[in-house]
Scaffold this motif. Sequence first.
Motif, PDB file in Angstrom:
ATOM      1  N   HIS C 346       0.829  -1.215   0.000  1.00 23.02           N
ATOM      2  CA  HIS C 346       0.000   0.000   0.000  1.00 23.02           C
ATOM      3  C   HIS C 346       0.860   1.260   0.000  1.00 23.02           C
ATOM      4  O   HIS C 346       0.513   2.267  -0.629  1.00 23.02           O
ATOM      5  CB  HIS C 346      -0.908   0.003   1.233  1.00 23.02           C
ATOM      6  CG  HIS C 346      -1.829  -1.169   1.298  1.00 23.02           C
ATOM      7  ND1 HIS C 346      -2.452  -1.592   2.446  1.00 23.02           N
ATOM      8  CD2 HIS C 346      -2.228  -2.047   0.332  1.00 23.02           C
ATOM      9  CE1 HIS C 346      -3.202  -2.636   2.193  1.00 23.02           C
ATOM     10  NE2 HIS C 346      -3.079  -2.940   0.922  1.00 23.02           N
ATOM     11  N   GLN C 347       1.967   1.197   0.693  1.00 22.90           N
ATOM     12  CA  GLN C 347       2.874   2.341   0.771  1.00 22.90           C
ATOM     13  C   GLN C 347       3.408   2.682  -0.617  1.00 22.90           C
ATOM     14  O   GLN C 347       3.441   3.850  -1.027  1.00 22.90           O
ATOM     15  CB  GLN C 347       4.004   1.980   1.726  1.00 22.90           C
ATOM     16  CG  GLN C 347       5.039   3.042   1.936  1.00 22.90           C
ATOM     17  CD  GLN C 347       5.981   2.640   3.086  1.00 22.90           C
ATOM     18  OE1 GLN C 347       5.689   2.882   4.241  1.00 22.90           O
ATOM     19  NE2 GLN C 347       7.107   2.012   2.750  1.00 22.90           N
ATOM     20  N   ILE C 348       3.792   1.654  -1.337  1.00 21.98           N
ATOM     21  CA  ILE C 348       4.320   1.881  -2.686  1.00 21.98           C
ATOM     22  C   ILE C 348       3.224   2.397  -3.608  1.00 21.98           C
ATOM     23  O   ILE C 348       3.451   3.299  -4.425  1.00 21.98           O
ATOM     24  CB  ILE C 348       4.966   0.580  -3.226  1.00 21.98           C
ATOM     25  CG1 ILE C 348       6.290   0.352  -2.479  1.00 21.98           C
ATOM     26  CG2 ILE C 348       5.169   0.640  -4.744  1.00 21.98           C
ATOM     27  CD1 ILE C 348       6.906  -1.008  -2.708  1.00 21.98           C
ATOM     28  N   ARG C 349       2.032   1.851  -3.446  1.00 24.01           N
ATOM     29  CA  ARG C 349       0.902   2.349  -4.252  1.00 24.01           C
ATOM     30  C   ARG C 349       0.706   3.850  -4.036  1.00 24.01           C
ATOM     31  O   ARG C 349       0.621   4.624  -4.997  1.00 24.01           O
ATOM     32  CB  ARG C 349      -0.350   1.569  -3.859  1.00 24.01           C
ATOM     33  CG  ARG C 349      -1.616   1.990  -4.568  1.00 24.01           C
ATOM     34  CD  ARG C 349      -2.531   2.728  -3.624  1.00 24.01           C
ATOM     35  NE  ARG C 349      -3.846   2.921  -4.180  1.00 24.01           N
ATOM     36  CZ  ARG C 349      -4.741   3.726  -3.641  1.00 24.01           C
ATOM     37  NH1 ARG C 349      -4.465   4.368  -2.518  1.00 24.01           N
ATOM     38  NH2 ARG C 349      -5.915   3.872  -4.187  1.00 24.01           N
ATOM     39  N   ASP C 350       0.663   4.269  -2.793  1.00 19.15           N
ATOM     40  CA  ASP C 350       0.411   5.684  -2.518  1.00 19.15           C
ATOM     41  C   ASP C 350       1.593   6.538  -2.960  1.00 19.15           C
ATOM     42  O   ASP C 350       1.412   7.670  -3.426  1.00 19.15           O
ATOM     43  CB  ASP C 350       0.133   5.889  -1.025  1.00 19.15           C
ATOM     44  CG  ASP C 350      -1.196   5.268  -0.600  1.00 19.15           C
ATOM     45  OD1 ASP C 350      -2.037   4.985  -1.469  1.00 19.15           O
ATOM     46  OD2 ASP C 350      -1.386   5.062   0.613  1.00 19.15           O
ATOM     47  N   PHE C 351       2.786   6.010  -2.820  1.00 16.04           N
ATOM     48  CA  PHE C 351       3.988   6.717  -3.269  1.00 16.04           C
ATOM     49  C   PHE C 351       3.936   6.930  -4.779  1.00 16.04           C
ATOM     50  O   PHE C 351       4.133   8.040  -5.281  1.00 16.04           O
ATOM     51  CB  PHE C 351       5.206   5.895  -2.851  1.00 16.04           C
ATOM     52  CG  PHE C 351       6.528   6.450  -3.265  1.00 16.04           C
ATOM     53  CD1 PHE C 351       7.022   7.631  -2.705  1.00 16.04           C
ATOM     54  CD2 PHE C 351       7.330   5.776  -4.185  1.00 16.04           C
ATOM     55  CE1 PHE C 351       8.268   8.131  -3.074  1.00 16.04           C
ATOM     56  CE2 PHE C 351       8.571   6.262  -4.551  1.00 16.04           C
ATOM     57  CZ  PHE C 351       9.044   7.451  -4.001  1.00 16.04           C
ATOM     58  N   LEU C 352       3.614   5.882  -5.491  1.00 17.50           N
ATOM     59  CA  LEU C 352       3.548   5.978  -6.955  1.00 17.50           C
ATOM     60  C   LEU C 352       2.454   6.943  -7.405  1.00 17.50           C
ATOM     61  O   LEU C 352       2.646   7.739  -8.331  1.00 17.50           O
ATOM     62  CB  LEU C 352       3.311   4.594  -7.576  1.00 17.50           C
ATOM     63  CG  LEU C 352       4.514   3.644  -7.571  1.00 17.50           C
ATOM     64  CD1 LEU C 352       4.086   2.238  -7.997  1.00 17.50           C
ATOM     65  CD2 LEU C 352       5.606   4.154  -8.515  1.00 17.50           C
ATOM     66  N   LEU C 353       1.309   6.881  -6.745  1.00 19.04           N
ATOM     67  CA  LEU C 353       0.215   7.770  -7.152  1.00 19.04           C
ATOM     68  C   LEU C 353       0.571   9.226  -6.903  1.00 19.04           C
ATOM     69  O   LEU C 353       0.234  10.105  -7.701  1.00 19.04           O
ATOM     70  CB  LEU C 353      -1.079   7.403  -6.417  1.00 19.04           C
ATOM     71  CG  LEU C 353      -1.722   6.086  -6.827  1.00 19.04           C
ATOM     72  CD1 LEU C 353      -3.071   5.916  -6.122  1.00 19.04           C
ATOM     73  CD2 LEU C 353      -1.914   6.013  -8.345  1.00 19.04           C
ATOM     74  N   ALA C 354       1.259   9.475  -5.776  1.00 15.03           N
ATOM     75  CA  ALA C 354       1.647  10.859  -5.485  1.00 15.03           C
ATOM     76  C   ALA C 354       2.653  11.358  -6.517  1.00 15.03           C
ATOM     77  O   ALA C 354       2.545  12.478  -7.031  1.00 15.03           O
ATOM     78  CB  ALA C 354       2.229  10.956  -4.078  1.00 15.03           C
ATOM     79  N   ILE C 355       3.616  10.530  -6.854  1.00 15.04           N
ATOM     80  CA  ILE C 355       4.604  10.930  -7.864  1.00 15.04           C
ATOM     81  C   ILE C 355       3.918  11.199  -9.192  1.00 15.04           C
ATOM     82  O   ILE C 355       4.153  12.207  -9.854  1.00 15.04           O
ATOM     83  CB  ILE C 355       5.683   9.841  -7.998  1.00 15.04           C
ATOM     84  CG1 ILE C 355       6.565   9.890  -6.755  1.00 15.04           C
ATOM     85  CG2 ILE C 355       6.493  10.030  -9.280  1.00 15.04           C
ATOM     86  CD1 ILE C 355       7.554   8.766  -6.676  1.00 15.04           C
ATOM     87  N   ASP C 356       3.020  10.293  -9.520  1.00 16.19           N
ATOM     88  CA  ASP C 356       2.300  10.443 -10.772  1.00 16.19           C
ATOM     89  C   ASP C 356       1.473  11.724 -10.779  1.00 16.19           C
ATOM     90  O   ASP C 356       1.342  12.385 -11.809  1.00 16.19           O
ATOM     91  CB  ASP C 356       1.381   9.233 -10.966  1.00 16.19           C
ATOM     92  CG  ASP C 356       0.912   9.112 -12.393  1.00 16.19           C
ATOM     93  OD1 ASP C 356       1.756   9.253 -13.301  1.00 16.19           O
ATOM     94  OD2 ASP C 356      -0.282   8.874 -12.599  1.00 16.19           O
TER      95      ASP C 356
END
Lengths: 399, 399, 399, 399
Positions: C346-356
């Motif tokens: 989940h952490q990586i998901r949120d990290f990726l979405l924020a970067i995106d």
Amino acid sequence: MTTANTPPPATAGTSHDGAPLGVAMIGYAFMGKAHSNGWRNVASYFDVPAFEQKVLVGRGAAAVSEAAAKYGWKETATDWRTVLERDDIHIVDICAPGWMHAEIAIAALEAGKHVLLEKPLANTLAEAEEITAAARAARAKGVQSMVGFNYRRVPALALARELINEGRIGNVRQVRAAYLQDWLADASAPMTWRLRKESAGSGALGDIASHAIDQVLFLLGDQVTEVSGRTHTFVNRRPGAEGLEDVTVDDAAWATLTLASGAIASVEASRVATGRANSLQLEVYGDKGAIRLDLENLNELNFLDATAPAREQGFRRILVTEPDHPYMGAWWPQGHIIGWEHTFTHQIRDFLLAIDGGTQPSPSFEDGLEVQRILAAVEESAAAKSALIQLAAAPTEGA
Amino acid sequence: MTTANTPPPATAGTSHDGAPLGVAMIGYAFMGKAHSNGWRNVASYFDVPAFEQKVLVGRGAAAVSEAAAKYGWKETATDWRTVLERDDIHIVDICAPGWMHAEIAIAALEAGKHVLLEKPLANTLAEAEEITAAARAARAKGVQSMVGFNYRRVPALALARELINEGRIGNVRQVRAAYLQDWLADASAPMTWRLRKESAGSGALGDIASHAIDQVLFLLGDQVTEVSGRTHTFVNRRPGAEGLEDVTVDDAAWATLTLASGAIASVEASRVATGRANSLQLEVYGDKGAIRLDLENLNELNFLDATAPAREQGFRRILVTEPDHPYMGAWWPQGHIIGWEHTFTHQIRDFLLAIDGGTQPSPSFEDGLEVQRILAAVEESAAAKSALIQLAAAPTEGA
Amino acid sequence: MTTANTPPPATAGTSHDGAPLGVAMIGYAFMGKAHSNGWRNVASYFDVPAFEQKVLVGRGAAAVSEAAAKYGWKETATDWRTVLERDDIHIVDICAPGWMHAEIAIAALEAGKHVLLEKPLANTLAEAEEITAAARAARAKGVQSMVGFNYRRVPALALARELINEGRIGNVRQVRAAYLQDWLADASAPMTWRLRKESAGSGALGDIASHAIDQVLFLLGDQVTEVSGRTHTFVNRRPGAEGLEDVTVDDAAWATLTLASGAIASVEASRVATGRANSLQLEVYGDKGAIRLDLENLNELNFLDATAPAREQGFRRILVTEPDHPYMGAWWPQGHIIGWEHTFTHQIRDFLLAIDGGTQPSPSFEDGLEVQRILAAVEESAAAKSALIQLAAAPTEGA
Amino acid sequence: MTTANTPPPATAGTSHDGAPLGVAMIGYAFMGKAHSNGWRNVASYFDVPAFEQKVLVGRGAAAVSEAAAKYGWKETATDWRTVLERDDIHIVDICAPGWMHAEIAIAALEAGKHVLLEKPLANTLAEAEEITAAARAARAKGVQSMVGFNYRRVPALALARELINEGRIGNVRQVRAAYLQDWLADASAPMTWRLRKESAGSGALGDIASHAIDQVLFLLGDQVTEVSGRTHTFVNRRPGAEGLEDVTVDDAAWATLTLASGAIASVEASRVATGRANSLQLEVYGDKGAIRLDLENLNELNFLDATAPAREQGFRRILVTEPDHPYMGAWWPQGHIIGWEHTFTHQIRDFLLAIDGGTQPSPSFEDGLEVQRILAAVEESAAAKSALIQLAAAPTEGA
């Protein structure tokens, strides 16, 4: 100087010479109701010396009469001093408010009455010291005294102490004790005498943290040497008879205690812990095992044996209702739980057996004083920005 | 025909005209001890008509005297028939073994005594029917009777019934009831009268499945129309006084019950469920919610409200110690749990209030008979390879 | 300055322009294994921008090759500096030990790489401040950073935050946070780098109390203003390669934290709490309700709504596996629990979405620095006999 | 004929000669997603023979492409027959609906592919027997097969089996198995293929009671000789595409099973047990101990050792996350729980190791057939008013 209270064997012969012990009880509110339950029932379950529920003492004649009828007391009185003069009264059970403890308890002891005193010993440390001195003097004359830390008589806690004493959890390192209630969580809950410093002494600290601290001493059989503390009042004004009044005691208290053995205990007490009706939680971590319990399930003890293979380790929930468990042989078949009120029944049983045997009941007033010295140190530390306070060693006795 | 037992309001005025009700109790073993506890304490907590614990009846004069002294009975007797002749006895509480129930209960009812009869009504269905007929005849003359399904007075169960009655779990579909004990798990546990068909009637079925079945009827207020059953004895011979003896009752029983409403209940009872000391578990699943509880934590009810948003749904553990909870206003502040024995205290309270009010206490002998008809159907089905048995509708009464 | 991390809606369109994001990970021990699991699986459950697990970086060529093969990384490298020079690397996930964080993280940020940095930010407060300054500078250029307090992504904790944010427990007064482990309970457990101050910074305090403290900040969205602390080492010497060696970090830590809102939190952490494998316990008491949870049952949240009638109140156990629960719509049908490792997914998901989305991921390095300032204050207080330390307000930013 | 599945030691060398095993998976709905997770991750945690996720097969080209991309499959196909012809496919994992199992599985086995077949074997007993015959024939040629009772790979259940096998609970007498779900509790939940007899075979019985029954066989290593059963549909019509449609499978099922050893198991399954999201509960009572567990807390096993002194007995909650626990050495440090999906990861690991070792994976199709014979007997008994049905002994094999 926590004295042991491993209960005498349930089958002990306890015949009492001569007339039954005459009991007077002073006060008949919450604690009086609970103590009365113990007096009324103890002989139905345990083999104790003969006694009689003679006199209930209270200030209002009508109310005390009604209470006596409900709770099983033969007579009533409105002046406790006259009761202390009676030769047929051998035991005085003091359930009056804390600010009256010193005067009554000292008079009773001086009158040669055995005293069961509801906790706390007193509202101030000075009074508690006076009471303890009186008890020491009386003891020399064969007059006994006991402070009412009733939770020592929860069978699960008594079992916990046995297991710890037997070394089943090894050397204790860390203790977590919390006593959480929520009856003050509602900011509109009304003002009461319990929320004024002059009548109550302190708040969650004296009322319930005291139980948690007594349990730490009881379970470990150890002494506190150092205290860091903190207290806080979340709701500073509450509705009283004449509008909002100032709350002058704490709603919650926190402490860490260093024990002589090197163990460290954290203590947390609260009356605003929403959803926790009456939850005294204790966790004791040793190097060979651990103990956990919660008063809301007071018939259960959780015990972990860390010497078992890792594959099989786990906290086991012991339903403390077996004949082998402390006090439980007197009650019902296994699996039939007992209620909170029987902590007082057990307390009276042990008190009566000690008196009958001519021994000091446990916990003694010295034990009660020890708890109050710790509570005072918590307050002192709280006033000093939580800085650690050293506790003087308890005065050692000849015995 | 399960009658309701929503307790009358605790504050009801219940003054009784004239002399206190005189109570005689027959039997003083396990159940006698538990019932005595109720008689001894009920008036300390509840506002009930005046009564006196007059006579304890038992066959051995010395033993009954000792028991009477312990349990608070004023006099003793060894012949129950003479006690029934006394004018100062108004209530007979029968705790004698099941095979004696019919003779004593019928005689007591015919003598005009109100009867509290420990469950089961009798060891045979025929006797249970006779007793019920006697109760019906007596009722017409104002003589009341009640069968002792004490678990109806567990506050958590009474609360469960209230919630179900109020529609909080919607239409009930599925019920899971289990009563698990383990006192016979050890194959070397000795032979007793409870393991012989002639003295005990049946095993786990009559002893504990009966409680589970009564609870299904109580909680749902419904009737059983169909039964499939099974019984089994895992340990067929046990050590008796003269060597191994045959066990002639079941160790465990299983049943499914169809209810008139269309709900289906499964029932399982065992005395060999190792590790389960006394676990009566009930789960009730409706289309709007569910209820769960376990007698080993009898102060707790788990309730799920399925009309809440899915995000917030979950079984909530209600600690049934609030003043709003059935019976609990009379006891201690919130969070202070009560013990198993007070199911009997509550039972006596409700029995006394019904007698005082001239109404039929609940559960009636008809309720007790209904349970026994279901137990008989379980045995009949078990003998017929578990095939479903139809239950005739209970005879409807004028009332 | 705790930034919110309410997850973006699971259905958010998140197409990434151009080439997939290239990811390099530095370190492949425990945390590397856990982070890799997240990278390997995130796109199977969540709609995230395209990325590739490009390079795994470690010092030993053979070992890093083996790890890369197991964990799904395409290439390997032994020098992280060369990796930072690559144009096809957009994200650096730093799982190296704490003492290497500052050097790597600052270099990565300066090289324009988005950084996911495992907690703690650094072993010293000074380094943490440097890293945070670098992150702030990078952010101005659109380079994002996130510190790995993975427990913020436990669905039950995310739900707890939602409920608290929505006011469901009212104003928070008291918080109890404990992180209890027992892997050092055995006094013969060997010496490791985690037990030396120079390599680990601190013991239970930095390793696990940090998580508990971050949770307090996360759940309350509040700031700490005052700290009293205590630390203790129960086992001072442990067997190392060359005999007994000195343990120079704490085994356990205690603190009370004052929050800007007036709430008070107690924090306790231990690695010698026998029987507690990995138990992060959080209790939050507000004036309208309460929240409890334990990481050993991380799919469950206990929630009490004190605005319900007293008769129905109780902690409800919410099994956090419904589609409405944070993150859970992507997983399995209701009732199918997920494991600890997916906090990282989940952490990586949120990290990726924020970067995106070009937004700052949460928790930011400022959030990580705030935790470290509190940890430093605990140590400072512990060195000053637990006296309360005032925390300077966190520097406010333009945003 | 339940075959054992004690997992091979995690450290076993399992190098596979030659090319990696090529895997094709047919179906990509719920089970396909879960199986894919296992294939994608198994080699990151366990030492297994080399394999490749080659082809995902499904009917809709677009949807199968999207699924393959998400779940890690290299290629896609819409016709499973052509896939069976490929030489580079060695393993076929069948996640298609039950009515397609027979055709696909038999073809795959005949094509010499090792088959992992999601349970149930088939929707009808006749088809299940055909499939099993095909598997037996294939096995003679070295082609292996396994039915996907994934719960055998829950570490807590594998540990339970180990303890039972080691005699830790003695001779098993009574088993209570329940699988409770609530996704059909809402009467307005829509019609699906799972609620039609022609597509689903049966309802709760085949879908979830099957798991409970397999667990009874697995844990006890025993055979069922006799069955009494009952099924019921509480909601007979549900909204479909064209208005209300008839539900033709059961919502709930009950059974008692006699085992060859003399033990008796009760089984209850429901999809309308409001508040039970996915609760597979197992209780096994032996004469020396007991085991309890619930899939909603699948990382925990409750174990009671009745040979301990009564004073210390209690169910211990074992958190099954130690390196000594089955499968857990490959995962995270103690106390870090795993999720439901890894029952499939473990299943694939054991399947691959068996194929690599040339041994029959467990559970075999014969094991799956045995479960279906029991399910058929439940239905037969249910149609015969729950009367007990004798089960013919399973045909014994040469091996």
